[in-house]
Design a protein around this motif. Structure first.
Motif, PDB file in Angstrom:
ATOM      1  N   TYR A 146       0.983  -1.144   0.045  1.00  0.00           N
ATOM      2  CA  TYR A 146       0.002  -0.019   0.130  1.00  0.00           C
ATOM      3  C   TYR A 146       0.891   1.114  -0.007  1.00  0.00           C
ATOM      4  CZ  TYR A 146      -3.746  -3.217   1.553  1.00  0.00           C
ATOM      5  OH  TYR A 146      -4.699  -4.328   1.740  1.00  0.00           O
ATOM      6  N   ARG A 163      -0.374   6.653   2.097  1.00  0.00           N
ATOM      7  CA  ARG A 163      -1.876   7.363   2.091  1.00  0.00           C
ATOM      8  C   ARG A 163      -2.670   6.490   2.396  1.00  0.00           C
ATOM      9  NH1 ARG A 163       1.276  10.531  -1.415  1.00  0.00           N
ATOM     10  NH2 ARG A 163       1.699  12.373  -0.874  1.00  0.00           N
ATOM     11  N   ASP A 164      -2.487   5.045   2.033  1.00  0.00           N
ATOM     12  CA  ASP A 164      -3.615   4.216   2.144  1.00  0.00           C
ATOM     13  C   ASP A 164      -3.417   3.371   3.597  1.00  0.00           C
ATOM     14  OD1 ASP A 164      -4.730   4.788  -0.144  1.00  0.00           O
ATOM     15  OD2 ASP A 164      -3.566   3.733  -1.159  1.00  0.00           O
ATOM     16  N   TYR A 165      -2.913   3.933   4.588  1.00  0.00           N
ATOM     17  CA  TYR A 165      -2.465   3.311   5.882  1.00  0.00           C
ATOM     18  C   TYR A 165      -3.886   2.712   6.332  1.00  0.00           C
ATOM     19  CZ  TYR A 165      -4.224   7.160   8.171  1.00  0.00           C
ATOM     20  OH  TYR A 165      -4.892   8.249   9.104  1.00  0.00           O
ATOM     21  N   GLU A 166      -4.794   3.157   6.464  1.00  0.00           N
ATOM     22  CA  GLU A 166      -5.998   2.672   7.097  1.00  0.00           C
ATOM     23  C   GLU A 166      -6.314   1.340   6.506  1.00  0.00           C
ATOM     24  OE1 GLU A 166      -9.160   5.728   6.634  1.00  0.00           O
ATOM     25  OE2 GLU A 166      -8.434   6.625   8.724  1.00  0.00           O
ATOM     26  N   ALA A 167      -6.332   1.201   5.214  1.00  0.00           N
ATOM     27  CA  ALA A 167      -6.552  -0.110   4.434  1.00  0.00           C
ATOM     28  C   ALA A 167      -5.362  -1.187   4.807  1.00  0.00           C
ATOM     29  CB  ALA A 167      -6.618   0.109   2.941  1.00  0.00           C
TER      30      ALA A 167
END
Length: 151
Positions: free
Chosen positions: A125, A128-132
């Motif tokens: 990832y 910026r896509d740390y939540e996913a």
């Protein structure tokens, strides 16, 4: 031999060359020991789950003089069969964090010997896509998740 209750993680272990990936919700460690032809038990054990039953089973299936590294953090205290530990002359070592230089040396030897770890990387990832990425890691079904900070 590696043990788990997740078929996905056991499949990952087989991809990197594990001899036996045992689902302990279906078979026992003793079953795996027999399948591998080990009459006296395991020399080395790495307990990474922190589960009392995993530690109990590991102690019961170690060879005389075996060594156990305890890496999993238990959720609460649990009893240990200390008589078995003493009479089998087992060594149990708690490890928290990294033994940095020893880990680097051991990994470099394995990688130079041709160990390919790419199959255990199951998610990549952008940062910026740390939540996913964190959701993927928390699912418990995959391997290692990589956050790319260059993008």
């Amino acid at each position: 031999m590696i043990t788990d209750v997740s078929e996905e993680r056991l499949a990952l272990a087989l991809k990197v060359g594990v001899s036996l990936a045992l689902n302990v919700s279906e078979l026992t460690i003793a079953d795996g020991q027999r399948e591998l032809g080990l009459r006296e038990g395991f020399d080395i054990g790495l307990e990474m789950s922190g589960r009392p039953e995993a530690m109990r089973d590991m102690i019961a299936n170690m060879t005389h003089g075996g060594r156990i590294a305890m890496l999993g953090l238990p959720a609460e205290e649990f009893p240990v069969d200390w008589a078995r530990v003493v009479t089998s002359m087992l060594t149990i070592k708690g490890i928290y964090g990294r033994e940095m230089f020893e880990t680097w040396y051991a990994m470099s030897v394995l990688l130079e010997g041709g160990l390919d770890l790419t199959p255990v990387i199951t998610g990549r990832y952008g940062h910026r896509d740390y939540e996913a990425a964190f959701e993927d890691a928390a699912s418990g079904t995959g391997g290692k998740v990589i956050l790319d900070w260059t993008a």
